[in-house]
Design a protein around this motif. Structure first.
Motif, PDB file in Angstrom:
ATOM      1  N   LYS A 676       0.840  -1.197   0.000  1.00  0.00           N
ATOM      2  CA  LYS A 676       0.000   0.000   0.000  1.00  0.00           C
ATOM      3  C   LYS A 676       0.883   1.258   0.000  1.00  0.00           C
ATOM      4  CE  LYS A 676      -3.263   2.094   3.183  1.00  0.00           C
ATOM      5  NZ  LYS A 676      -3.809   1.966   4.531  1.00  0.00           N
ATOM      6  N   ILE A 677       0.437   2.255  -0.710  1.00  0.00           N
ATOM      7  CA  ILE A 677       1.111   3.562  -0.655  1.00  0.00           C
ATOM      8  C   ILE A 677       0.040   4.582  -0.294  1.00  0.00           C
ATOM      9  CG2 ILE A 677       2.271   5.377  -1.991  1.00  0.00           C
ATOM     10  CD1 ILE A 677       3.569   3.183  -3.623  1.00  0.00           C
ATOM     11  N   SER A 678       0.317   5.413   0.697  1.00  0.00           N
ATOM     12  CA  SER A 678      -0.682   6.430   1.051  1.00  0.00           C
ATOM     13  C   SER A 678      -0.006   7.761   1.358  1.00  0.00           C
ATOM     14  CB  SER A 678      -1.537   5.966   2.233  1.00  0.00           C
ATOM     15  OG  SER A 678      -0.719   5.640   3.326  1.00  0.00           O
ATOM     16  N   VAL A 679      -0.797   8.813   1.261  1.00  0.00           N
ATOM     17  CA  VAL A 679      -0.263  10.162   1.480  1.00  0.00           C
ATOM     18  C   VAL A 679      -1.391  11.051   1.996  1.00  0.00           C
ATOM     19  CG1 VAL A 679      -0.687  10.872  -0.917  1.00  0.00           C
ATOM     20  CG2 VAL A 679       1.076  12.037   0.405  1.00  0.00           C
ATOM     21  N   ASN A 680      -1.039  11.969   2.858  1.00  0.00           N
ATOM     22  CA  ASN A 680      -2.012  12.958   3.344  1.00  0.00           C
ATOM     23  C   ASN A 680      -1.767  14.294   2.658  1.00  0.00           C
ATOM     24  OD1 ASN A 680      -2.879  11.141   5.352  1.00  0.00           O
ATOM     25  ND2 ASN A 680      -1.330  11.881   6.786  1.00  0.00           N
ATOM     26  N   PHE A 681      -2.831  15.007   2.390  1.00  0.00           N
ATOM     27  CA  PHE A 681      -2.649  16.408   1.978  1.00  0.00           C
ATOM     28  C   PHE A 681      -3.508  17.307   2.855  1.00  0.00           C
ATOM     29  CE2 PHE A 681      -5.825  14.679  -1.014  1.00  0.00           C
ATOM     30  CZ  PHE A 681      -6.867  15.592  -0.888  1.00  0.00           C
ATOM     31  N   LEU A 682      -3.088  18.547   2.946  1.00  0.00           N
ATOM     32  CA  LEU A 682      -3.757  19.520   3.801  1.00  0.00           C
ATOM     33  C   LEU A 682      -4.615  20.428   2.934  1.00  0.00           C
ATOM     34  CD1 LEU A 682      -3.816  20.819   6.738  1.00  0.00           C
ATOM     35  CD2 LEU A 682      -1.998  22.321   5.945  1.00  0.00           C
ATOM     36  N   VAL A 683      -5.797  20.781   3.442  1.00  0.00           N
ATOM     37  CA  VAL A 683      -6.620  21.787   2.774  1.00  0.00           C
ATOM     38  C   VAL A 683      -6.820  22.936   3.754  1.00  0.00           C
ATOM     39  CG1 VAL A 683      -8.822  22.282   1.636  1.00  0.00           C
ATOM     40  CG2 VAL A 683      -7.807  20.000   1.454  1.00  0.00           C
ATOM     41  N   GLY A 684      -6.456  24.109   3.339  1.00  0.00           N
ATOM     42  CA  GLY A 684      -6.661  25.302   4.167  1.00  0.00           C
ATOM     43  C   GLY A 684      -6.860  26.452   3.201  1.00  0.00           C
ATOM     44  N   THR A 685      -8.061  26.515   2.664  1.00  0.00           N
ATOM     45  CA  THR A 685      -8.267  27.444   1.549  1.00  0.00           C
ATOM     46  C   THR A 685      -8.085  28.895   1.968  1.00  0.00           C
ATOM     47  OG1 THR A 685     -10.615  27.147   1.975  1.00  0.00           O
ATOM     48  CG2 THR A 685      -9.694  25.935   0.124  1.00  0.00           C
ATOM     49  N   GLY A 686      -8.309  29.173   3.271  1.00  0.00           N
ATOM     50  CA  GLY A 686      -8.082  30.533   3.765  1.00  0.00           C
ATOM     51  C   GLY A 686      -6.616  30.926   3.662  1.00  0.00           C
ATOM     52  N   TYR A 687      -5.757  29.942   3.614  1.00  0.00           N
ATOM     53  CA  TYR A 687      -4.314  30.198   3.495  1.00  0.00           C
ATOM     54  C   TYR A 687      -3.804  29.839   2.102  1.00  0.00           C
ATOM     55  CZ  TYR A 687      -4.942  30.101   8.538  1.00  0.00           C
ATOM     56  OH  TYR A 687      -5.404  30.336   9.797  1.00  0.00           O
ATOM     57  N   LEU A 688      -4.729  29.700   1.159  1.00  0.00           N
ATOM     58  CA  LEU A 688      -4.395  29.343  -0.223  1.00  0.00           C
ATOM     59  C   LEU A 688      -3.782  27.950  -0.341  1.00  0.00           C
ATOM     60  CD1 LEU A 688      -2.953  32.693  -1.670  1.00  0.00           C
ATOM     61  CD2 LEU A 688      -5.128  31.617  -2.232  1.00  0.00           C
ATOM     62  N   ILE A 689      -4.079  27.084   0.643  1.00  0.00           N
ATOM     63  CA  ILE A 689      -3.597  25.704   0.567  1.00  0.00           C
ATOM     64  C   ILE A 689      -4.730  24.863  -0.029  1.00  0.00           C
ATOM     65  CG2 ILE A 689      -2.647  23.735   1.822  1.00  0.00           C
ATOM     66  CD1 ILE A 689      -1.881  25.764   4.056  1.00  0.00           C
ATOM     67  N   TYR A 690      -4.509  24.371  -1.249  1.00  0.00           N
ATOM     68  CA  TYR A 690      -5.558  23.687  -1.995  1.00  0.00           C
ATOM     69  C   TYR A 690      -5.229  22.212  -2.189  1.00  0.00           C
ATOM     70  CZ  TYR A 690      -8.491  27.666  -2.874  1.00  0.00           C
ATOM     71  OH  TYR A 690      -9.368  28.694  -2.693  1.00  0.00           O
ATOM     72  N   PRO A 691      -6.253  21.398  -2.418  1.00  0.00           N
ATOM     73  CA  PRO A 691      -5.980  19.985  -2.694  1.00  0.00           C
ATOM     74  C   PRO A 691      -5.317  19.826  -4.060  1.00  0.00           C
ATOM     75  CG  PRO A 691      -8.337  20.459  -2.865  1.00  0.00           C
ATOM     76  CD  PRO A 691      -7.678  21.719  -2.412  1.00  0.00           C
ATOM     77  N   PRO A 692      -4.613  18.701  -4.259  1.00  0.00           N
ATOM     78  CA  PRO A 692      -4.064  18.464  -5.598  1.00  0.00           C
ATOM     79  C   PRO A 692      -5.194  18.142  -6.564  1.00  0.00           C
ATOM     80  CG  PRO A 692      -3.693  16.553  -4.186  1.00  0.00           C
ATOM     81  CD  PRO A 692      -4.330  17.617  -3.323  1.00  0.00           C
ATOM     82  N   ARG A 693      -4.968  18.370  -7.853  1.00  0.00           N
ATOM     83  CA  ARG A 693      -5.952  17.978  -8.875  1.00  0.00           C
ATOM     84  C   ARG A 693      -5.997  16.453  -8.968  1.00  0.00           C
ATOM     85  NH1 ARG A 693      -9.323  22.003 -10.948  1.00  0.00           N
ATOM     86  NH2 ARG A 693      -8.125  23.924 -10.862  1.00  0.00           N
TER      87      ARG A 693
END
Ligand code: TNX
Length: 766
Positions: A676-693
């Motif tokens: 298994k390969i897994s990864v976390n991403f952060l979403v913080g749109t107020g700080y312009l941190i967006y999910p990957p496409r």
């Protein structure tokens, strides 16, 4: 009389030959000079407090000291006014003695002898600071407001010569975003006085509430003092949630007078702030005719900067503000009125015929100059009432009115510009003076506005920018700690955010720069914490927070307090005093939840740190990246494979790239079966941190030919908010030496050219 005086002054000069012993003196802020002598003075129920007759302010100081001492000791002390300075100081007496020879207006000399105590000062303010030092010399129990029996009321004999470095030593409190009752304002003032602050900047009006009664305009507190409801959570959370409860509060003029008098008796001048032309929603809700559009307006129920501001083209605005300021100037005896001036969007002015007419009739170039015109007019009004203005550093834009003092908050530049123009400045850059910022790892702290400012960093602050000449430096009046209360709704939380950072700032402002010593401050702070505890102050224990780093398979733990012992567990249970102590880095061979806390005198004064470390097949493996992170590196070179997971609100373990894709190629160093390969991403749109496409995973055995083993498009429907998301791929035991992951950036925001961020913490290979 003269003889005794000369004799004690002689003592000061000969005492210079004695070694300066400071460990007995644990006062905050650190005095300029302290010489320890033999023995100690004991406060007894029979101790007499002597003070000069006919000097009301000196009597106030003596009574203040008696009040404090009686509260903690339970002794009924006797105060005795004297007509002339006694020729010999009586045994068991504490003497307050006016002395013209003390040069500094707020300076004092405190002589603690086994038989008597003498506080000499030129002014009652100096005597007051001497009394504060004496109080701390009696030890932490003297902080208690109820009698403590088991304490010996002794103070080490010493001679202290002391005076402040800066004349403006300020603390601020925003009572608009949240309202705090008079009882708490008085307590706050007491806490400031304890730390020898002499200015209280009372931020009385803002978009979310008008908090001061103005007789001529009752709707200000009736309408402007109430908002419908209040935002819950952070302003960047989405969707926004509200509590549904009306929130109201204001101070009557009578209460204001009471607070002013209370502060006066503690040698604190209050600087009231009436915000203009921006941050005016509450005033406009009450009197809509003062806005460019005429309204209707609402008292704001969320945080930020609002476009509706006082109309600068309407003469009624100035008449109204003149009336308001007239009442404000009459209530506050200090020389300064703070008129705000910050964060004033120009949108409405640009579209307002009256404002545009003003720009042309006054021959102004643009809306910035209109703001400057506004501030100049207000400063003239304030001058008519015999006062001067202070404004946030935005008042420099479009020209600084003569005689205005600048409060420099967006860094030091505003302060530097003011001093170069020969005008006064008060420093409070966000970097060192914003006590609404997080003071430890945000993942562990109560919700705050953002930022990061530790007590150590406050202590390192130097209010005089290095680029100033000695002549310009004279215009730096001092500095101030700001407590904005968007995310601070209770008195307890104000104390938590203000202390101990205000203790550090008090020393920055009082103690000569060359006497400041971070290590010694921390030593005194430990003792001072007990004093604050006895005062019932809910100070932040974040200083004892444990920091953990995971490196090469080993966890290292540390805390700011070098004397603390760190205890930890690896089984998910809370650490106990008997848990293992951290003496050398702890090896981890499997995914583990680690808990750790700092043990001081048999107790855990701080929080328990809880962290999960993932031990996986790519742990500590090197990787390449086409774009290297700059600002958000996750703390180390291979942060995407260091076993450390990021948390919401905390940036420690996140690796961030702006306007770039992640494409790590991890070398597992040998062909490895992968489930298994897994990864976390952060979403913080107020700080312009967006999910990957999208996220795609490839494997390879030679590092050149990669085959895709899975691709996931990330749905972009839920774009707003703060959260952590996880994406995983099942590989069913494929063997590979190289793993490549491509996380495609969201790209620029539609309809704007703002570049978004992409944040990942760990690429877990199992
Ligand atoms: C900026 S500092 C503001 C305040 C906010 C503060 C929050 C200043 C002059 N304006 O309105 O409360 O940031 O940190």
């Amino acid at each position: 009389m003269r003889r005794l005086f000369l004799f004690t002054f002689l003592l000061y000069s000969t005492s210079k030959s004695l070694a300066q012993v400071s460990t007995v003196v644990t006062v905050i802020p650190q005095p300029v000079q302290a010489y320890v002598r033999e023995g100690k003075f004991e406060l007894k129920p029979t101790t007499r407090i002597h003070f000069p007759q006919g000097k009301a302010d000196w009597a106030t100081v003596a009574q203040y000291f008696m009040g404090i001492a009686q509260a903690s000791t339970g002794f009924q002390l006797t105060g005795i006014p004297y007509q002339t300075v006694p020729t010999s100081l009586r045994e068991n007496g504490i003497y307050f003695i006016p002395d013209e020879r003390i040069e500094q207006s707020e300076g004092y000399q405190l002589e603690i002898m086994p038989l008597f105590v003498a506080i000499r000062a030129r002014t009652a303010a100096g005597a007051f600071y001497g009394a504060q030092t004496l109080r701390q010399m009696f030890g932490p129990s003297m902080g208690s407001s109820t009698p403590t029996k088991d304490s010996a009321w002794t103070a080490a004999a010493c001679i202290i010569t002391d005076y402040p470095r800066f004349s403006y030593r300020g603390m601020h409190l925003d009572v608009s975003r949240h309202f705090f009752p008079v009882t708490f304002i008085k307590r706050y003032i007491d806490l400031l006085a304890t730390h020898k602050f002499n200015r209280f900047h009372w931020h009385l009006t803002d978009d979310q509430g008008w908090r001061i009664e103005i007789k001529k305009y009752p709707r200000l507190h009736q309408i402007g003092g109430c908002r419908e409801e209040t935002l819950v959570g952070h302003a960047t959370d989405a969707p926004p949630r509200f509590d549904g409860k009306p929130y109201c509060g204001y101070y009557t003029q009578e209460e204001i007078r009471e607070v002013v008098e209370y502060a006066r008796q503690r040698f604190i001048t209050i600087i009231p702030e009436i915000e203009m032309p921006g941050h005016a929603s509450a005033a406009l809700a009450a009197y809509p005719e003062l806005g460019c559009t005429g309204g209707p307006y609402k008292v704001a129920k969320t945080w930020g900067v609002f476009e509706d501001v006082f109309c600068a083209g309407n003469d009624k605005t100035f008449e109204f503000l003149a009336d308001v300021l007239k009442e404000v100037c009459a209530l506050f005896p200090g020389e300064y009125i703070h008129i705000g001036g910050d964060e004033c969007p120009k949108t409405r002015w640009k579209a307002c015929p009256k404002c545009q007419k003003r720009i042309s009739t006054e021959k102004l170039k643009n809306e910035d100059q209109l703001q400057s015109y506004f501030i100049r007019r207000i400063s003239e009004i304030v001058a008519r009432y015999g006062k001067k203005i202070i404004g946030w550093d935005e008042i420099l834009e479009g020209g600084l009115p003569a005689g205005a003092t600048v409060m420099s908050w967006r860094g030091n530049d505003g302060g530097i510009a003011a001093t170069k123009a020969g005008q006064y400045a008060i420093m409070c850059p966000t970097s060192h003076c914003y006590f609404d910022y997080y003071q430890s790892d945000p993942a562990q702290e109560p919700l705050a506005i953002g930022g990061f400012l530790t007590v150590q960093r406050v202590y390192d602050y130097e209010p005089v920018p290095a680029s100033l000449t000695a002549e310009e430096a004279r215009f730096i009046l001092g500095a101030q700690g700001n407590v904005w209360t968007e995310y601070i709704s209770t008195p307890e939380q104000v104390e938590y955010m203000a202390f101990p950072r205000a203790c550090a700032l008090s020393e920055v402002l009082w103690t000569p720069a060359n006497k400041r010593a971070p290590g010694d401050f921390m030593r005194r702070l430990r003792n001072h914490f007990r004093f604050l505890e006895n005062m019932g102050v809910n100070y932040a224990r974040s200083y004892y927070d444990v920091k953990a780093t995971f490196n090469g398979g080993y966890v290292s733990l540390s805390t700011a307090d070098a004397q603390a012992q760190i205890k930890y567990t690896l089984d998910g249970s809370d650490p106990k005093p008997t848990s293992p102590g951290m003496y050398s880095p702890i090896p981890l061979s499997k995914t583990t939840t680690l808990k750790a806390a700092a043990l001081v005198d048999g107790k855990f004064p701080g929080r328990i740190l809880t962290v999960r470390y993932v031990v996986h097949k790519a742990l500590n493996k090197p990787y390449t990246l086409s774009t290297q992170p700059s600002q958000y590196s996750g703390g180390e070179k291979y942060a995407l494979t260091n076993g450390s997971i990021g948390a919401l609100r905390s940036w420690y373990h996140w690796v961030g790239l702006q306007d770039a894709d992640f494409d790590p190629v991890i070398d597992l160093e040998t062909i490895t079966p992968i489930q298994k390969i897994s990864v976390n991403f952060l979403v913080g749109t107020g700080y312009l941190i967006y999910p990957p496409r999208s996220i795609e995973v490839f494997t390879s055995n030679d590092g050149e030919n990669f085959a895709s083993v899975g691709k996931r498009e990330i749905p972009v429907n839920e774009l707003v908010g703060n959260r952590i998301e996880n994406v995983s791929f099942n590989l069913n035991g494929i063997g590979a030496r190289y793993v490549k992951l491509v996380a495609q950036r969201y790209g620029p925001l539609p309809g704007s050219n703002e570049k978004t961020w992409l944040f990942l913490d760990e690429i877990m290979v199992e």
